[in-house]
Design an enzyme around this catalytic site. Sequence first.
Site, mmCIF file in Angstrom:
data_model
loop_
_atom_site.group_PDB
_atom_site.id
_atom_site.type_symbol
_atom_site.label_atom_id
_atom_site.label_comp_id
_atom_site.label_asym_id
_atom_site.label_seq_id
_atom_site.Cartn_x
_atom_site.Cartn_y
_atom_site.Cartn_z
ATOM 1 N N MET A 12 -1.645 3.057 5.419
ATOM 2 C CA MET A 12 -2.508 3.685 4.415
ATOM 3 C C MET A 12 -2.843 2.703 3.291
ATOM 4 O O MET A 12 -3.937 2.747 2.730
ATOM 5 C CB MET A 12 -1.841 4.950 3.850
ATOM 6 C CG MET A 12 -2.020 6.180 4.709
ATOM 7 S SD MET A 12 -3.754 6.529 5.049
ATOM 8 C CE MET A 12 -4.381 6.778 3.388
ATOM 9 N N ASN A 121 -2.353 15.998 2.926
ATOM 10 C CA ASN A 121 -3.513 15.497 3.658
ATOM 11 C C ASN A 121 -4.678 15.423 2.687
ATOM 12 O O ASN A 121 -5.078 16.426 2.120
ATOM 13 C CB ASN A 121 -3.857 16.420 4.833
ATOM 14 C CG ASN A 121 -4.824 15.742 5.778
ATOM 15 O OD1 ASN A 121 -5.844 15.226 5.357
ATOM 16 N ND2 ASN A 121 -4.483 15.736 7.051
ATOM 17 N N HIS A 152 0.391 13.133 16.329
ATOM 18 C CA HIS A 152 0.282 11.913 15.525
ATOM 19 C C HIS A 152 0.763 10.716 16.336
ATOM 20 O O HIS A 152 1.453 10.874 17.340
ATOM 21 C CB HIS A 152 1.125 12.017 14.244
ATOM 22 C CG HIS A 152 0.451 12.767 13.142
ATOM 23 N ND1 HIS A 152 0.565 14.132 13.013
ATOM 24 C CD2 HIS A 152 -0.356 12.358 12.124
ATOM 25 C CE1 HIS A 152 -0.142 14.524 11.959
ATOM 26 N NE2 HIS A 152 -0.709 13.475 11.408
ATOM 27 N N LYS A 156 5.038 7.721 13.379
ATOM 28 C CA LYS A 156 5.257 8.728 12.326
ATOM 29 C C LYS A 156 6.728 9.127 12.299
ATOM 30 O O LYS A 156 7.338 9.350 13.356
ATOM 31 C CB LYS A 156 4.354 9.948 12.557
ATOM 32 C CG LYS A 156 4.452 10.954 11.424
ATOM 33 C CD LYS A 156 3.249 11.862 11.373
ATOM 34 C CE LYS A 156 3.395 12.916 10.283
ATOM 35 N NZ LYS A 156 3.424 12.319 8.941
HETATM 36 P P1 NAD Z 1 3.610 2.819 6.712
HETATM 37 O O1 NAD Z 1 5.023 2.773 7.208
HETATM 38 O O2 NAD Z 1 2.559 2.073 7.479
HETATM 39 O O3 NAD Z 1 3.554 2.319 5.214
HETATM 40 C C1 NAD Z 1 4.502 2.640 4.232
HETATM 41 C C2 NAD Z 1 4.564 1.466 3.279
HETATM 42 O O4 NAD Z 1 5.409 1.832 2.198
HETATM 43 C C3 NAD Z 1 5.155 0.202 3.926
HETATM 44 O O5 NAD Z 1 4.342 -0.913 3.599
HETATM 45 C C4 NAD Z 1 6.517 0.102 3.264
HETATM 46 O O6 NAD Z 1 6.958 -1.250 3.149
HETATM 47 C C5 NAD Z 1 6.196 0.714 1.905
HETATM 48 N N1 NAD Z 1 7.380 1.098 1.142
HETATM 49 C C6 NAD Z 1 8.486 1.757 1.572
HETATM 50 N N2 NAD Z 1 9.375 1.857 0.556
HETATM 51 C C7 NAD Z 1 8.787 1.272 -0.517
HETATM 52 C C8 NAD Z 1 9.184 1.037 -1.862
HETATM 53 N N3 NAD Z 1 10.380 1.420 -2.320
HETATM 54 N N4 NAD Z 1 8.308 0.409 -2.702
HETATM 55 C C9 NAD Z 1 7.093 0.016 -2.266
HETATM 56 N N5 NAD Z 1 6.679 0.178 -1.009
HETATM 57 C C10 NAD Z 1 7.521 0.791 -0.149
HETATM 58 O O7 NAD Z 1 3.239 4.359 6.616
HETATM 59 P P2 NAD Z 1 1.787 5.044 6.503
HETATM 60 O O8 NAD Z 1 1.294 5.418 7.846
HETATM 61 O O9 NAD Z 1 0.910 4.222 5.605
HETATM 62 O O10 NAD Z 1 2.183 6.416 5.781
HETATM 63 C C11 NAD Z 1 2.864 6.423 4.531
HETATM 64 C C12 NAD Z 1 3.102 7.861 4.101
HETATM 65 O O11 NAD Z 1 1.848 8.511 3.869
HETATM 66 C C13 NAD Z 1 3.827 8.725 5.144
HETATM 67 O O12 NAD Z 1 4.679 9.627 4.455
HETATM 68 C C14 NAD Z 1 2.693 9.475 5.822
HETATM 69 O O13 NAD Z 1 3.116 10.690 6.403
HETATM 70 C C15 NAD Z 1 1.790 9.715 4.643
HETATM 71 N N6 NAD Z 1 0.381 9.959 4.965
HETATM 72 C C16 NAD Z 1 -0.249 10.895 4.197
HETATM 73 C C17 NAD Z 1 -1.608 11.116 4.355
HETATM 74 C C18 NAD Z 1 -2.308 12.054 3.410
HETATM 75 O O14 NAD Z 1 -3.522 12.277 3.553
HETATM 76 N N7 NAD Z 1 -1.618 12.616 2.419
HETATM 77 C C19 NAD Z 1 -2.315 10.438 5.333
HETATM 78 C C20 NAD Z 1 -1.649 9.486 6.123
HETATM 79 C C21 NAD Z 1 -0.284 9.250 5.912
#
Ligand code: NAD
Length: 264
Positions: A12, A121, A152, A156
Amino acid sequence: MRVVVVGCTGRMGYALLEGIFADENLTLHAALDRVDSPSIGRDAGEQFGKITGVKVTSDVQAIRGADVLIDFTRPEASLQYLSICQAEKVSMVIGTTGFTAEQKSLIQQASQEIGIVFAPNMSVGVTLLTNLVEAAARVLNQGYDIEVIEAHHRHKVDAPSGTALRLGEAAAAGAGRDFDKVALYAREGITGERAPESIGFATVRGGDVVGDHTVLFAGIGERIELTHKASSRATFALGALRAAKYLKDKPPGLFDMRDVLELR
Ligand code: NAD
């Protein structure tokens, strides 16, 4: 608007940076990730062939002076940023999913001091779907079995998805049921017949599916299926950036995408 992206090297994070660089009203103030991320010290624009002068850092001091922080990380990390945003009076868009009820109440508390958009979302389509599901459940509250099915990608880490839970809550609200009492997260073995009031969840994980959600209303002689399929993370990123703009000059409070899209 000065925007901080945390989790900037994640899936993201990439989509958010792309959206910020394409929007002349937004400036990347800081880009943070974990201390052990291989991108620390690199220019945040590197992967887009841009030199921004903003280096990926794990130093939370970089947040100071921002207007809004956008968080798509993990719940423990989000809560850490929540307290920093509270201290620095920086608004927050929280897209991370998988919070416990206790962790959600910390977000609620913090919203007394800062503006927060919190939504599992951020896509416009899913936000509208949530409203449609609530409306459908109001009509189909008897004689129709409600099931939420989601798929998904294989990476995930939480299930059911935050969106599936939100859709289940909307269905429960529409049907006039207490979600916590009727949610059924798994079935296995001799389960007995389906309880009419229950709202069931089914989870699929595999490949690179960005996010599919269906709410099924199964009656006698007919089925109604309300479905959303995301084909790119850009939809979530664009929604999150819209949420960030919504928070500009807003008083403290807890908002979701229905507020952002004025769907209430
Ligand atoms: P991802 O694993 O690709 O990315 C997560 C990032 O967070 C990684 O780069 C990781 O290094 C970083 N991270 C973890 N701990 C951290 C910290 N303490 N400080 C800074 N960075 C840190 O995951 P993703 O697919 O990008 O999804 C991330 C979250 O967003 C998940 O919870 C997912 O379910 C959620 N998500 C929400 C939506 C929405 O529309 N709300 C959409 C997609 C994903």
